[in-house]
Design a protein around this motif. Structure first.
Motif, PDB file in Angstrom:
ATOM      1  N   UNK A 256       9.426  10.725  -6.941  1.00 33.63           N
ATOM      2  CA  UNK A 256      10.024   9.413  -6.744  1.00 33.63           C
ATOM      3  C   UNK A 256      10.871   8.996  -7.941  1.00 33.63           C
ATOM      4  N   UNK A 257      10.388   9.319  -9.120  1.00 35.04           N
ATOM      5  CA  UNK A 257      11.076   8.884 -10.335  1.00 35.04           C
ATOM      6  C   UNK A 257      10.694   9.826 -11.472  1.00 35.04           C
ATOM      7  N   UNK A 258      11.656  10.102 -12.355  1.00 35.42           N
ATOM      8  CA  UNK A 258      11.363  10.960 -13.501  1.00 35.42           C
ATOM      9  C   UNK A 258      12.229  10.533 -14.676  1.00 35.42           C
ATOM     10  N   UNK A 259      11.655  10.538 -15.871  1.00 30.86           N
ATOM     11  CA  UNK A 259      12.392  10.160 -17.078  1.00 30.86           C
ATOM     12  C   UNK A 259      11.954  11.068 -18.221  1.00 30.86           C
ATOM     13  N   UNK A 260      12.803  11.176 -19.235  1.00 23.09           N
ATOM     14  CA  UNK A 260      12.458  12.035 -20.373  1.00 23.09           C
ATOM     15  C   UNK A 260      13.052  11.481 -21.656  1.00 23.09           C
TER      16      UNK A 260
ATOM     17  N   UNK B 273       6.905  10.239 -11.520  1.00 29.35           N
ATOM     18  CA  UNK B 273       6.190   9.509 -10.472  1.00 29.35           C
ATOM     19  C   UNK B 273       6.319  10.313  -9.179  1.00 29.35           C
ATOM     20  N   UNK B 274       5.196  10.763  -8.622  1.00 27.91           N
ATOM     21  CA  UNK B 274       5.187  11.620  -7.430  1.00 27.91           C
ATOM     22  C   UNK B 274       4.648  10.852  -6.225  1.00 27.91           C
ATOM     23  N   UNK B 275       5.375  10.956  -5.112  1.00 20.60           N
ATOM     24  CA  UNK B 275       4.910  10.348  -3.862  1.00 20.60           C
ATOM     25  C   UNK B 275       3.810  11.210  -3.256  1.00 20.60           C
ATOM     26  N   UNK B 276       2.804  10.576  -2.676  1.00 12.04           N
ATOM     27  CA  UNK B 276       1.698  11.313  -2.049  1.00 12.04           C
ATOM     28  C   UNK B 276       1.506  10.814  -0.623  1.00 12.04           C
ATOM     29  N   UNK B 277       0.814  11.647   0.171  1.00 15.41           N
ATOM     30  CA  UNK B 277       0.498  11.263   1.564  1.00 15.41           C
ATOM     31  C   UNK B 277      -0.540  10.151   1.597  1.00 15.41           C
TER      32      UNK B 277
ATOM     33  N   UNK C 153       0.832  -1.202   0.000  1.00 11.30           N
ATOM     34  CA  UNK C 153       0.000   0.000   0.000  1.00 11.30           C
ATOM     35  C   UNK C 153       0.866   1.251   0.000  1.00 11.30           C
ATOM     36  N   UNK C 154       1.984   1.205   0.759  1.00  9.66           N
ATOM     37  CA  UNK C 154       2.871   2.366   0.812  1.00  9.66           C
ATOM     38  C   UNK C 154       3.501   2.620  -0.561  1.00  9.66           C
ATOM     39  N   UNK C 155       3.904   1.537  -1.228  1.00  7.85           N
ATOM     40  CA  UNK C 155       4.519   1.670  -2.540  1.00  7.85           C
ATOM     41  C   UNK C 155       3.513   2.147  -3.581  1.00  7.85           C
ATOM     42  N   UNK C 156       2.243   1.821  -3.359  1.00  9.96           N
ATOM     43  CA  UNK C 156       1.229   2.192  -4.339  1.00  9.96           C
ATOM     44  C   UNK C 156       0.765   3.641  -4.203  1.00  9.96           C
ATOM     45  N   UNK C 157       1.233   4.347  -3.182  1.00  9.41           N
ATOM     46  CA  UNK C 157       0.753   5.702  -2.943  1.00  9.41           C
ATOM     47  C   UNK C 157       1.595   6.695  -3.758  1.00  9.41           C
ATOM     48  N   UNK C 158       1.295   6.759  -5.019  1.00 11.74           N
ATOM     49  CA  UNK C 158       1.973   7.724  -5.886  1.00 11.74           C
ATOM     50  C   UNK C 158       1.070   8.083  -7.056  1.00 11.74           C
ATOM     51  N   UNK C 159       1.414   9.167  -7.703  1.00 16.35           N
ATOM     52  CA  UNK C 159       0.709   9.635  -8.901  1.00 16.35           C
ATOM     53  C   UNK C 159       1.703   9.657 -10.059  1.00 16.35           C
ATOM     54  N   UNK C 160       1.301   9.126 -11.191  1.00 18.62           N
ATOM     55  CA  UNK C 160       2.132   9.161 -12.402  1.00 18.62           C
ATOM     56  C   UNK C 160       1.518  10.136 -13.393  1.00 18.62           C
ATOM     57  N   UNK C 161       2.322  11.069 -13.870  1.00 19.61           N
ATOM     58  CA  UNK C 161       1.842  12.075 -14.831  1.00 19.61           C
ATOM     59  C   UNK C 161       2.871  12.250 -15.940  1.00 19.61           C
ATOM     60  N   UNK C 162       2.383  12.661 -17.098  1.00 20.59           N
ATOM     61  CA  UNK C 162       3.250  12.894 -18.258  1.00 20.59           C
ATOM     62  C   UNK C 162       3.009  14.282 -18.821  1.00 20.59           C
TER      63      UNK C 162
END
Length: 239
Positions: free
Chosen positions: A188-192, A235-239, A21-30
């Protein structure tokens, strides 16, 4: 013993679930951004070719034809570092003899390929015209196989587009977080990835015949703009 083992397995399962659940708490945006550039470079592939009955004759014809190319390079003040020989080949040519049912040697062909960069894009059309041979010939000539527009300002444009794409990605992530009622803690993670400029375009022109060139109008080329596009996924970490 069985109760202790069962309790241990349950605890491990609960911990694994909590970690998942902790690992799943993120938002992915492009996001993506694009910059346009006026080209100040043009890359060409110039090919000198010749054919003759003997290898020596073919080499001599190619050398004579290259003089025309060299003159154009000198007239347009193309720097040595902007000229590179990509390939030089001397090969026999054969034709199939139906009577003998075997290949028959009919001559030799020389091909010399050059990569040329012009730093005055407005001279590109005149440079192509300058490659025209001064004599009528069917045993040697010059081909322009490809042409591509570019700019030495492209790295700066990529950097600027990258910043815009990252900001756009964060804006999207903030909107998603606001709508979902959560807050972003960090990245958490970013790529381009980057695309552009356009790949070399085939030209397929043969400048070996003066008669053809004499009737043709001066060559005009349209450079347009170079498009540099940067795409970002974060990939952004969220509360």
């Amino acid at each position: 013993m069985k109760k202790v083992l069962g309790a241990s397995l349950l605890a491990v399962a609960l911990m694994a679930g909590a970690n998942a659940q902790a690992e799943d708490r993120f938002i992915v945006a492009s996001g993506a951004a694009e910059k346009g550039l006026d080209p100040n470079l043009v890359h060409m592939n110039v090919e000198v070719w010749s054919k003759a009955n003997t290898a020596k004759q073919a080499q001599q014809l190619a050398a004579n034809q290259f003089k025309q190319v060299k003159k154009a390079l000198d007239d347009f003040k193309v720097k040595k570092e902007d000229i590179q020989t990509d390939n030089y080949s001397l090969n026999p040519e054969y034709e199939y003899d139906q009577k003998l049912r075997q290949n028959k040697l009919v001559g030799f062909r020389v091909v010399q390929s050059l990569s040329v960069t012009l730093r005055k894009v407005e001279d590109a059309g005149n440079f192509l015209d300058a490659l025209v041979a001064e004599k009528k010939a069917t045993d040697s000539g010059v081909n322009v196989n490809s042409l591509a527009w570019d700019s030495d300002k492209r790295p700066q444009a990529e950097t600027a587009a990258l910043g815009d794409a990252v900001r756009m990605t964060r804006t999207k992530a903030d909107e998603i977080a606001k709508a979902a009622g959560v807050k972003i803690k960090g990245v958490s993670k970013i790529s381009h990835g980057t695309s552009g400029p356009n790949p070399p375009q085939p030209v397929f022109r043969n400048f070996g015949l003066k008669a053809m060139a004499a009737e043709a109008a001066p060559t005009e080329l349209s450079s347009g703009q170079i498009k540099v596009r940067v795409e970002v996924t974060a990939e952004y970490e969220i509360n």
